[in-house]
Design a protein around this motif. Structure first.
Motif, PDB file in Angstrom:
ATOM      1  N   ILE A  55       0.770  -1.512  -0.087  1.00  0.00           N
ATOM      2  CA  ILE A  55       0.001  -0.059  -0.107  1.00  0.00           C
ATOM      3  C   ILE A  55       0.855   1.116  -0.224  1.00  0.00           C
ATOM      4  O   ILE A  55       1.420   1.184   0.853  1.00  0.00           O
ATOM      5  N   ILE A  56       0.810   2.122  -0.651  1.00  0.00           N
ATOM      6  CA  ILE A  56       1.253   3.451  -0.899  1.00  0.00           C
ATOM      7  C   ILE A  56       0.270   4.857  -1.066  1.00  0.00           C
ATOM      8  O   ILE A  56      -0.410   4.544  -1.651  1.00  0.00           O
ATOM      9  N   SER A  57       0.343   5.193  -0.314  1.00  0.00           N
ATOM     10  CA  SER A  57      -0.708   6.172   0.313  1.00  0.00           C
ATOM     11  C   SER A  57      -0.351   7.961   0.703  1.00  0.00           C
ATOM     12  O   SER A  57       0.919   7.519   1.004  1.00  0.00           O
ATOM     13  N   ASP A  58      -0.635   8.083   0.963  1.00  0.00           N
ATOM     14  CA  ASP A  58      -0.508   9.990   1.351  1.00  0.00           C
ATOM     15  C   ASP A  58      -0.936   9.840   2.143  1.00  0.00           C
ATOM     16  O   ASP A  58      -0.564  11.087   3.388  1.00  0.00           O
ATOM     17  N   GLU A  59      -2.146   8.975   2.929  1.00  0.00           N
ATOM     18  CA  GLU A  59      -2.447   8.948   4.663  1.00  0.00           C
ATOM     19  C   GLU A  59      -1.877   8.009   5.339  1.00  0.00           C
ATOM     20  O   GLU A  59      -1.092   6.742   4.583  1.00  0.00           O
ATOM     21  N   GLU A  60      -1.778   8.249   6.555  1.00  0.00           N
ATOM     22  CA  GLU A  60      -1.461   7.119   7.227  1.00  0.00           C
ATOM     23  C   GLU A  60      -2.230   5.634   7.090  1.00  0.00           C
ATOM     24  O   GLU A  60      -3.613   6.094   7.018  1.00  0.00           O
ATOM     25  N   ILE A  61      -1.398   4.651   7.211  1.00  0.00           N
ATOM     26  CA  ILE A  61      -1.456   3.997   6.419  1.00  0.00           C
ATOM     27  C   ILE A  61      -2.664   2.330   7.422  1.00  0.00           C
ATOM     28  O   ILE A  61      -1.522   2.269   8.885  1.00  0.00           O
ATOM     29  N   GLY A  62      -4.017   2.303   7.870  1.00  0.00           N
ATOM     30  CA  GLY A  62      -4.710   1.609   8.702  1.00  0.00           C
ATOM     31  C   GLY A  62      -4.194   0.280   8.171  1.00  0.00           C
ATOM     32  O   GLY A  62      -3.359  -0.609   8.774  1.00  0.00           O
ATOM     33  N   ALA A  63      -5.871  -0.694   7.674  1.00  0.00           N
ATOM     34  CA  ALA A  63      -5.091  -1.778   7.639  1.00  0.00           C
ATOM     35  C   ALA A  63      -4.239  -1.804   6.211  1.00  0.00           C
ATOM     36  O   ALA A  63      -4.443  -2.368   4.876  1.00  0.00           O
ATOM     37  N   PRO A  64      -3.193  -2.590   6.941  1.00  0.00           N
ATOM     38  CA  PRO A  64      -2.083  -3.694   5.815  1.00  0.00           C
ATOM     39  C   PRO A  64      -2.100  -3.994   4.847  1.00  0.00           C
ATOM     40  O   PRO A  64      -2.158  -5.046   3.622  1.00  0.00           O
ATOM     41  N   VAL A  65      -3.677  -5.155   4.809  1.00  0.00           N
ATOM     42  CA  VAL A  65      -4.795  -6.173   3.708  1.00  0.00           C
ATOM     43  C   VAL A  65      -5.384  -5.699   3.750  1.00  0.00           C
ATOM     44  O   VAL A  65      -6.408  -5.066   4.040  1.00  0.00           O
ATOM     45  N   VAL A  66      -5.320  -6.111   2.070  1.00  0.00           N
ATOM     46  CA  VAL A  66      -7.073  -5.758   1.543  1.00  0.00           C
ATOM     47  C   VAL A  66      -7.841  -6.616   0.811  1.00  0.00           C
ATOM     48  O   VAL A  66      -7.158  -7.860   0.726  1.00  0.00           O
TER      49      VAL A  66
END
Ligand SMILES: Cc1ncc(C[n+]2csc(CCOP(=O)(O)OP(=O)(O)O)c2C)c(N)n1
Ligand SMILES: Cc1ncc(C[n+]2csc(CCOP(=O)(O)OP(=O)(O)O)c2C)c(N)n1
Ligand code: SF4
Ligand code: SF4
Ligand code: SF4
Ligand code: SF4
Ligand code: SF4
Ligand code: SF4
Ligand SMILES: [Mg+2]
Ligand SMILES: [Mg+2]
Lengths: 362, 182, 256, 84, 362, 256, 182, 84
Positions: free
Chosen positions: B53-64
């Motif tokens: 996951i690559i995001s501009d925000e803090e990442i919650g769930a590392p799984v999708v």
């Protein structure tokens, strides 16, 4: 700020090393093995003790031994291996020596699987071993947090002369995230007054958990309990997110909490005001703060990767006036943000009694 | 920006490495990133997959459950992940090994003969890197140069030859996509 | 009677604390404690010694032996000793274990400490019975012997055969010194002392795992007078558990 | 050689091992009780037959016996060796 | 009626034999050893299996094996030994085979002592092992009750295909009381549909606690949880004494309860109206009945031989409106009737919060 | 190519289920499973056999071998097998264990099952590594061998020496049959099968504990091609772990 | 009726047996009874004591801190239990082994040379039975005959000689008390 | 003797042990993939050199090989013996 991408297991191992780990003993088990493997290289490099023990039983007793000798010492394992450590942990608690245990929880019971789980909560928090003792249980939800908690775990263990557990799961252990590593600490320390270092120039010392006379044993227990009260007073840790305006409070720890965070973001995007309460110390549990919050936000959704273990503590904290729902996935299943979102959406304000649990098991 | 990429294939196809490569690249570009693997019951030879996951925000769930992008390198992964890609998402398929198509019309599907291209680049094993090249060309999720730097860091000291092959693979993967009719 | 001209030729060793032990009359643990104390005194290593007591009648050995001491869970003394020794490699670390502790519940730990060649010394007191818990069958109980958990005598067909620990551990490459001795009379006692000394010397020289198995009496649970119990060691135990040197690596031989 | 022994009655548990082992048969059992309730061993050696042979002290499980011998000057090291 | 004087350990052993015990595996530990010793004679006499295992770990896994083969099987131990069984118990629970465990609890933690204790409550009730499972935990307070519960424990274990624990302590194990022994049951039973007996004329069977696929493992957990709900619905047991007119309720289990009974008698003699609520099943805990009682009698004194383990369950049951005091002795200390009486006498109606415990530790 | 006149001279044994295993290419577990199945088929005891799977790569052996099966906690298969056998003495009970399982965590249980002369059969697959968890050092790992937990190679000074399990158990009086075999080529494979058959026959005749230790390949964790891995058994393992009969009581010899 | 009797002495003096004898007798006379031992830290040779309760009511606590009767057979037990006997309670002391007196005036104290009497009865070990005889004579807690029956059951088959000596010991113990000035 | 083999491509994992062991060198590796992603072994024996010697089936870890021989009447017991 030097961010590096670290795998959780390795990051915890390195944090322990930097925190002053002097002697590690462990036994392979998924999803913790990378931690042991990392240290099998790192510890000898630094001239520190590393032994791959013949079992978790042996590992915890090597830790026990090193702890009596005054070492900053640690072992790591996962659920079935931690079950095997219960006798040793009870001895360690009873004889008041410090150590750190990492439990990368997996799906159970039994052999179960190697997927992430949180069903060692009771084992770690309520005491899997015999006798009245507690471990200080820390539940990180990011690798950075795992690093920080591990780095400081040795100080806590020594301060309270007891067990500190890093309770995480395969999500934390096997994922990678950017981390800023803390600096390397000097190892070596002054005599602490109880460690076994040879009776040179002082009366010999004995480290034992025996009190054959119940009066003596009760005194030991009183000392332990007093220390636990001290820990309860000093060490309760938790994190809150968006609780200020929340109508609904999600309570979750560790990797379940970070997953819930995604659901909460989504819920807020849909206009549902949800907050997150995340206990960082599972023991001592943040009863008081949660009770305060529940006064204001009497609807709670507990999310765990188990059949409802922390749930009891939440209930104890909030009392029967609050509506407590539970969403749990078991056996290594990880709750998905969409599922939590659905629970948030569907949470009707029906009362739940303490006797009967509302467990959603898929 | 918030991208969830699942990369899946047989063990040994380098899917885990490909995912890490993306995560490193994202991190080096200042983003929040997570990477998480998932293994099948088999030690080796089974399927492997990972989620970056690559995001501009803090990442919650590392799984999708439903990724925005899936890169599939073998038939079972195609079966499993093609239906899960989010609408408007992206599916990259190694057509050297996977004959079928997803049949989905709500996503972008790129069939790229990654294995053959890798062989052409001089390193049959580098199909994973070809796929990453394709992903970058299709989405711009990270900079091409960031990945080249990482490859250099990774292979540069070991073998200039392997490094060169990997760079070629990355380039050819990207080129293949860039040349596709839009 | 004590003439002025007399001097002490034997007295209690310095590091054996002047307290009355909890052991039964005639129990061999007392003799073996004394031998350990004499050896530590003679080697002059009291201040660098760390003992690990096990679970069994000798659980309180730390009340008698004047060294730093830890007390291990049942069977796990070798693991604890490993933890101590790895952190304090220059200390003299020994375990003191009974046969129930070492050969029954602790079989894995002793084997692996031996296989690792852990540089510790094991004092293994084999009295062929679980003394502390009241005389149940141990893995070392002789065939046909009656115990509180083999009331008709140990029937090898259902209860298995005694384990000869020294012979078993001697198959490993790790150990430096493994011998079996007895404390059935002054001669065997003196030989036992020599072995204990060699074992500690091996450790001091960093030669690896050393163990002295000592055939010992538990008169109470054998239901014998102390003197008969010592006879029993000679007549019944030694034939099954031959005294001898089971493994002595050259470097240890060179110590002598 | 002439010797003698001193038995610490507080420690003795009356196991009689010394009684049996003494080649001179100069150890007996007392009629009194120790604080622990045992009848302790006592030296009964009117004729001074004890040779200080160390057998009793070697066998005594409770290390209750101190052994003396007619003075011969010896170093502490020798003293230890004698006990071994 | 044939009353005989039986020692608790032996009585439980004989009750198990009469209840159909076919295979026993154990390891000596005080204060349980007499149970093993009794069976070392009794089982071979009857041609049934008896093995003194090399450890508690081996014992529980022999039980596990015999259980998979369809035997009515049992082991017994005391606190440290039970700690060593936690991995095995989790496996047994996970693979759904029946067995009976006797825990003669003693003072802890660590090696502690051999005096009576109740500090395995959490270990037994909350799960000392990893994963989400429960044992049905029965706490007798007389030898007659221990006999009856043990005699019927095998049926319960088989009915729910799980673990039944007889949780007692050295008081019960080593005291003697008159007992009427139940009759000897026939042993031997029809194939139950899951036991391993050789795949003759049927497809082979597998007994395993693995669910490598989390979905499979979650289904196993769902089945277990459903069964636990069933047990909660069917098997809650408790005893009440003089609760009808009581102003104050003492809550205690096992031997603490019988001691409390003496104090209650004395208190009543002094005009203080005290009743006793005694959970017989520690799990499932009689939440509902206790909640009902607490509505009427909102002053409770919990008495345990530990630092307050059942206390949590009492709090969960009664909620914060009740005043809950606690009197606990630890480390093998047995509370004396006079002490309990003093607590009863001195119980002032001050509220106690859930967060902070009022633990009287001497 | 298959002429009418041809007949089957080798085919998959009946009780080896027709499914694809989870083992890696070239893994010896497959060969050993086959041998067990052939022996059980030939002895005609499928319907009275109960297997006990252990924790290791062979944890799923029950998916391939068509018998009633239990699955034991790591290292405890011999204890479980004891429980089963004591309750069902007329059944054929065997454990299938790896070297990590049997020689590391399960050392106590195997020793005591052997010492009791428990009438079970143990198939002990020694591939000198913890296969399932990804190739960590086992107690059987050869000196200097690199594994994921001995990245510089097994240093015997700190990590100890390999355990020769057959030799160690052969010191006990309980066992009836203890041999070491290999599966490095067709000849050794055929000899292994004979040994497995003898072991089961010993059990069928009630002669007591039987164990076949089998030197096996884990090409993946050894990081070798399957063929090289078999060579490695011959060149490196057999010299350290000599093939041979370590204990064969007369009654077993008489079976032949 | 509710009597709590602690019997204490060295291990090997038969204190546990004496307590059981009382419990059996009480049971056979239709009463509620409990018996519970307590061991010291030492295996053998240490002190041992047990508590027997005989009551008309169901028995709660099987242990008591302050017994209504204590029988003490060695000096340490005298020191420990003499002060604990309830006011108006009974203390029986084997004066063959215990020289001192309790000094208490609020209890009845019977000093009986139990060991010597047992020797006189022909079985030096039967001091415990002498003490039970004394207890019965002093309190009537159980019938003399009930205990004789139990002794017969216990020793009758093994040895008539031992049985006879035990009966004598019981009788002599009782007689000693009956002859005391009231 | 004349023989042949049949390789079950579903089970074969392409470990090549049979390839190496065959004295007649009549086993090769296919260009195709199995469902598990391996390149399976195949018999390449145009000249019928296979003797049915059983070496390949003995070494095959995945029991993927069935071996046939020119018919000689044999009892099932003999058949088993041949495999042993
Ligand atoms: C885990 C555990 N299991 C059992 C016990 C009970 N226990 C105490 S000592 C002992 C046997 C000791 O026998 P041994 O080691 O031979 O020593 P000895 O008393 O004969 O000297 C046992 C089983 C315990 N304390 N802990
Ligand atoms: C109590 C416990 N500890 C550790 C593990 C992890 N574990 C699974 S398999 C294994 C090693 C197996 O090695 P081996 O027995 O040699 O079998 P192989 O895979 O090599 O055939 C370990 C340590 C576990 N499942 N349970
Ligand atoms: S029981 Fe045996 S081993 Fe224990 S102290 Fe007494 S004689 Fe010694
Ligand atoms: S020293 Fe020798 S002679 Fe003197 S009392 Fe002792 S045993 Fe007897
Ligand atoms: S040997 Fe020691 S303890 Fe025994 S009687 Fe003699 S002096 Fe006393
Ligand atoms: S890891 Fe090794 S033992 Fe396990 S299946 Fe693969 S080759 Fe076989
Ligand atoms: S049977 Fe023999 S000759 Fe034929 S393919 Fe197999 S190995 Fe080659
Ligand atoms: S040996 Fe078996 S699995 Fe290996 S290549 Fe040959 S047929 Fe395939
Ligand atoms: Mg012993
Ligand atoms: Mg292995």
């Amino acid at each position: 700020m030097n961010r590096e991408l670290w795998e959780g297991n390795q990051a915890i191992a390195e944090a322990a090393v930097r925190g002053g780990l002097e002697a590690y003993f462990g036994y392979p088990i998924t999803p913790q093995t990378e931690l042991l493997e990392y240290l099998s290289k790192r510890m000898p490099e630094l001239g520190r003790a590393f032994v791959q023990a013949e079992s978790e039983l042996a590992a915890i007793n090597m830790v026990y031994g090193a702890a009596t000798a005054g070492a900053r010492t640690m072992t790591s394992s996962s659920s079935p291996g931690v079950s095997l450590m219960q006798e040793g942990l009870s001895y360690i608690a009873g004889s008041e020596v410090p150590c750190v245990i990492v439990d990368m929880m997996r799906g159970g019971p039994g052999l179960g699987n190697i997927s992430p789980g949180q069903a060692d909560y009771n084992q770690l928090v309520r005491g899997g071993g015999h006798g009245d003792y507690h471990s200080l249980v820390l539940a990180p939800s990011t690798i950075q947090e795992a690093v920080t908690l591990t780095y400081n775990a040795f100080d806590l263990a020594e301060k309270y002369r007891g067990i500190v557990v890093i309770a995480a799961d395969g999500n934390i252990g096997q994922m990678m995230e950017p981390v800023v590593m803390p600096p390397m600490r000097q190892i070596g320390h002054a005599d602490r007054g109880w460690e076994l270092s040879g009776a040179a120039g002082r009366p010999r010392r004995i480290i034992s958990s025996i009190g054959l006379d119940p009066e003596v044993m009760e005194r030991i227990n009183a000392r332990l309990q007093a220390r636990y009260r001290e820990i309860e007073a000093n060490e309760v840790r938790f994190a809150e997110r968006q609780t200020e305006d929340a109508d609904l409070l999600v309570v979750a720890f560790g990797s379940a909490a970070r997953i819930a965070q995604t659901a909460i973001r989504e819920a807020r995007a849909r206009g549902i005001r949800v907050g997150l309460f995340r206990p960082i110390t599972l023991w001592p549990f943040p009863y008081q703060r949660l009770a305060e919050l529940a006064q204001r936000i009497p609807r709670l959704l507990v999310v765990e990767m188990n059949a409802g273990q922390m749930l009891n503590d939440v209930r104890l904290a909030v009392g029967p006036q609050a509506v407590v729902s539970f969403y749990g996935r078991t056996g290594g299943q990880v709750p998905m943000p969409e599922e939590i979102l659905a629970q948030i959406g569907g949470m009707a304000p029906t009362p739940s009694t303490n006797g009967a649990r509302a467990i959603a098991l898929l | 920006m918030h991208e969830e990429i699942i990369i899946a294939g047989f063990g040994g196809q380098g899917v885990l490495f490909a995912g890490q490569l993306l995560a490193y690249a994202g991190m080096n570009e200042g983003r929040h990133v997570t990477w998480i693997p998932s293994y099948g019951p088999e030690m080796r030879g089974g399927t492997a997959n990972c989620t970056t996951i690559i995001s501009d925000e803090e990442i919650g769930a590392p799984v999708v459950r439903r990724p925005s992008t899936a890169i599939v390198l073998n038939p079972p992964s195609m079966d499993k992940y093609a239906p899960l890609v989010k609408p408007h998402g992206l599916l990259i398929v190694d057509s050297s090994l996977i004959a079928q198509q997803s049949g989905r019309t709500d996503i972008r599907e790129i069939a790229i003969p990654a294995k053959d291209i890798a062989a052409e680049a001089g390193l049959a094993k580098a199909a994973n890197v070809v796929a990453i090249g394709a992903l970058i060309a299709a989405t711009g999720i990270v900079q091409f140069e960031t990945v080249v730097e990482l490859l250099t860091l990774k292979f540069g000291q070991r073998s200039q030859e392997i490094l060169a092959a990997n760079k070629r693979a990355l380039r050819l993967g990207a080129d293949y996509v860039l040349k596709l009719p839009a | 009677m004590l003439a002025e001209t007399m001097t002490v030729v034997y007295e209690r060793p310095e590091t054996l604390l002047p307290v009355v032990s909890h052991y039964c009359p005639g129990c061999s643990h007392g003799i073996i404690h004394r031998l350990v104390a004499e050896v530590i005194d003679e080697l002059g290593v009291r201040e660098q010694t760390i003992g690990v007591a096990s679970v069994g009648c000798s659980v309180f050995s730390y009340n008698y032996l004047d060294y730093d001491f830890a007390q291990a869970p049942h069977g796990r003394a070798p693991a604890m000793a490993t933890g101590i020794k790895r952190y304090r490699p220059n200390h003299v670390v020994f375990t003191y274990q009974g046969d129930g502790d070492l050969a029954s519940i602790g079989a894995a730990e002793i084997i692996h400490a031996a296989a690792r060649g852990e540089n510790i010394t094991v004092i293994f007191v084999n009295n062929a019975v679980f003394g502390m818990t009241g005389g149940q069958m141990a893995p070392t109980t002789l065939p046909h012997m009656k115990t509180t958990s083999s009331p008709q005598g140990r029937d090898v067909a259902t209860m298995g055969f005694p384990i000869r620990v020294s012979e078993m551990l001697a198959t490993l490459d790790g150990p430096a010194y493994i011998v079996r001795r007895a404390v059935s009379d002054p001669a065997t006692i003196n030989r036992t002392k020599k072995a204990i000394r060699t074992a500690f010397q091996a450790q001091l020289h960093g030669l690896g795992f050393s163990m002295v198995e000592i055939l010992a009496a538990c008169p109470i649970n054998w239901d014998m007078q102390p003197e008969d119990a010592l006879q029993h060691i000679k007549n019944a135990m030694i034939p099954y558990y031959p005294l001898g040197d089971y493994k002595v690596i050259d470097a240890v031989k060179a110590l002598a | 050689m002439r010797g003698t022994i001193r038995i610490d009655a507080n420690r003795c548990k009356g196991c009689e091992l010394c009684v049996g082992i003494c080649p001179k048969k100069v150890i007996g059992i007392a009629d009194t009780f120790t604080p622990k309730g045992y009848r302790p061993a006592i030296l009964v050696d009117p004729d001074g037959q004890c040779t200080g042979c160390l057998l009793c002290s070697t066998i005594c499980p409770d290390v209750a016996i101190t052994v003396y011998r007619e003075a011969v000057s010896r170093t502490p090291a020798q003293k230890h060796a004698a006990a071994a």
